[in-house]
Design a protein around this motif. Structure first.
Motif, PDB file in Angstrom:
ATOM      1  N   THR A 120       0.868  -1.174   0.000  1.00 49.55           N
ATOM      2  CA  THR A 120       0.000   0.000   0.000  1.00 49.55           C
ATOM      3  C   THR A 120       0.908   1.228   0.000  1.00 49.55           C
ATOM      4  OG1 THR A 120      -0.013  -0.144   2.380  1.00 49.55           O
ATOM      5  CG2 THR A 120      -1.920  -1.069   1.248  1.00 49.55           C
ATOM      6  N   ALA A 121       0.326   2.401  -0.212  1.00 51.86           N
ATOM      7  CA  ALA A 121       1.111   3.626  -0.408  1.00 51.86           C
ATOM      8  C   ALA A 121       2.147   3.848   0.686  1.00 51.86           C
ATOM      9  CB  ALA A 121       0.176   4.815  -0.495  1.00 51.86           C
ATOM     10  N   GLN A 166       5.626   1.995   0.111  1.00 54.56           N
ATOM     11  CA  GLN A 166       6.086   1.865  -1.266  1.00 54.56           C
ATOM     12  C   GLN A 166       7.497   2.388  -1.503  1.00 54.56           C
ATOM     13  OE1 GLN A 166       2.960   3.452  -3.692  1.00 54.56           O
ATOM     14  NE2 GLN A 166       1.648   1.687  -3.354  1.00 54.56           N
ATOM     15  N   ILE A 207       3.599  -0.997 -12.513  1.00 57.79           N
ATOM     16  CA  ILE A 207       2.226  -0.562 -12.270  1.00 57.79           C
ATOM     17  C   ILE A 207       1.277  -1.663 -12.749  1.00 57.79           C
ATOM     18  CG2 ILE A 207       0.467   1.167 -12.899  1.00 57.79           C
ATOM     19  CD1 ILE A 207       2.696   2.300 -11.125  1.00 57.79           C
ATOM     20  N   GLU A 250      -4.940  -2.359 -10.644  1.00 58.85           N
ATOM     21  CA  GLU A 250      -4.849  -1.779  -9.298  1.00 58.85           C
ATOM     22  C   GLU A 250      -3.742  -0.725  -9.294  1.00 58.85           C
ATOM     23  OE1 GLU A 250      -5.461  -3.881  -5.208  1.00 58.85           O
ATOM     24  OE2 GLU A 250      -4.694  -5.360  -6.616  1.00 58.85           O
ATOM     25  N   PRO A 251      -3.964   0.423  -9.969  1.00 58.78           N
ATOM     26  CA  PRO A 251      -2.883   1.396 -10.119  1.00 58.78           C
ATOM     27  C   PRO A 251      -2.333   1.946  -8.804  1.00 58.78           C
ATOM     28  CG  PRO A 251      -4.950   2.190 -11.097  1.00 58.78           C
ATOM     29  CD  PRO A 251      -5.203   0.809 -10.632  1.00 58.78           C
ATOM     30  N   ASP A 252      -3.134   1.884  -7.724  1.00 57.63           N
ATOM     31  CA  ASP A 252      -2.654   2.417  -6.436  1.00 57.63           C
ATOM     32  C   ASP A 252      -1.756   1.432  -5.698  1.00 57.63           C
ATOM     33  OD1 ASP A 252      -4.181   4.536  -6.963  1.00 57.63           O
ATOM     34  OD2 ASP A 252      -5.866   3.914  -5.698  1.00 57.63           O
ATOM     35  N   ARG A 253      -1.752   0.190  -6.171  1.00 55.32           N
ATOM     36  CA  ARG A 253      -0.921  -0.809  -5.482  1.00 55.32           C
ATOM     37  C   ARG A 253       0.013  -1.469  -6.489  1.00 55.32           C
ATOM     38  NH1 ARG A 253      -3.753  -4.726  -1.296  1.00 55.32           N
ATOM     39  NH2 ARG A 253      -1.583  -4.961  -0.687  1.00 55.32           N
TER      40      ARG A 253
END
Ligand code: BTN
Length: 261
Positions: free
Chosen positions: A80-81, A84, A133, A137-140
């Motif tokens: 998760t952000a 990262q 990427i 799921e671009p955020d993860r």
């Protein structure tokens, strides 16, 4: 390094983080294979193991010599952000592997910043994290962490370009399968403990204690210039802190290339 199905099953059973385990006798690169699996939706915790690689990848676009007798493993993370930071993940992985090397092979390994493992002044393991990427799921983003360990020295010796730096963990020609399964399990279990608490940076003090470069003079290249400095430690962002002309500077792995030490 060949692993029997019984040992593979033991790894699956004993490593909670391992969502699936894929063993290949020969492949191009376990990182490349797992990156492709990640694109196809493979969940976090997937592990790819290979007995040898034909196109093993190293840092900085180099190749990684991957004959029979080594352990080649990649692990999939979908952080998760908040976790990262790839430098932190590779530093945590270096501690996880270094500790497992010591416990399973009864040696005292060190970490050469940022993520090589050394025993008796020789490199026995390299670690490469590659991110990508995920369109679903671009955020993860998927992070594939690859670990290559020289368990036995190759019969024909290491290639001349790495012969002075490369070493192996055992003198034997054949690795002990039971020991190898223990090694894989310990790496994955150590790694998971630090990954779920990456923000707490608990592994950093052990990283510092295991630092091979601290106290040494290094030569490095930055902005096209070669410089020389004394390493004074590792900071809270896992950067290498050097003392140069009376001033301390923190170096990012991506911005410098170590030439000599
Ligand atoms: C380095 O020393 O430059 C990093 C080497 C990383 C090698 C491992 S072996 C398993 C995984 N698959 C690869 O192609 N590379 C990593």
């Amino acid at each position: 390094m060949k692993l029997s199905s019984a040992f593979l099953q033991q790894i699956r059973d004993d490593v909670a983080f391992c969502s699936s385990l894929h063993y290949l006798e020969e492949t191009t690169s376990t990182n490349a294979v797992l990156k492709q699996m990640a694109l196809e939706g493979m969940p976090e915790g997937a592990v790819v193991l290979a007995a040898r690689q034909t196109e093993g990848r190293g840092r900085l676009g180099r190749s990684f010599f991957s004959p029979e007798g080594g352990l080649y493993m990649s692990v999939l993370f979908r952080p998760t952000a908040s976790v990262q930071n790839p430098l932190m993940l590779t530093a945590a992985a270096a501690v996880a592997v270094s500790r497992a090397v010591d416990n399973v092979f009864s040696v005292e390994s060190q970490i050469k910043w940022v993520n090589d493992i050394y025993v008796d002044g020789k490199k026995v393991c390299g670690i490469l994290a590659e991110g990508q990427i995920d369109p679903n799921e671009p955020d993860r983003p998927a992070v594939v962490l690859g670990i290559g360990v020289n368990i036995c020295a190759p019969k024909e010796g290491f290639p001349p370009e790495i012969a002075d730096r490369a070493g192996a963990l055992t003198d034997g020609d054949e690795p002990d399968c039971e020991q190898l399964a223990r090694f894989v399990k310990e790496i994955l279990n150590n790694l998971y403990v630090d990954y779920v608490r990456l923000e707490e940076k608990n592994f950093l003090s052990e990283y510092r204690n295991r630092s091979f470069l601290t106290g040494k003079t290094v030569q490095y290249q930055k902005n096209g210039r070669t410089r020389s400095a004394e390493v004074v430690g590792i900071d809270d962002e896992a950067r290498l802190v050097v003392l140069e002309e009376g001033q301390e500077t923190a170096l990012f792995a991506g911005e410098v290339q170590l030439l000599n030490y």
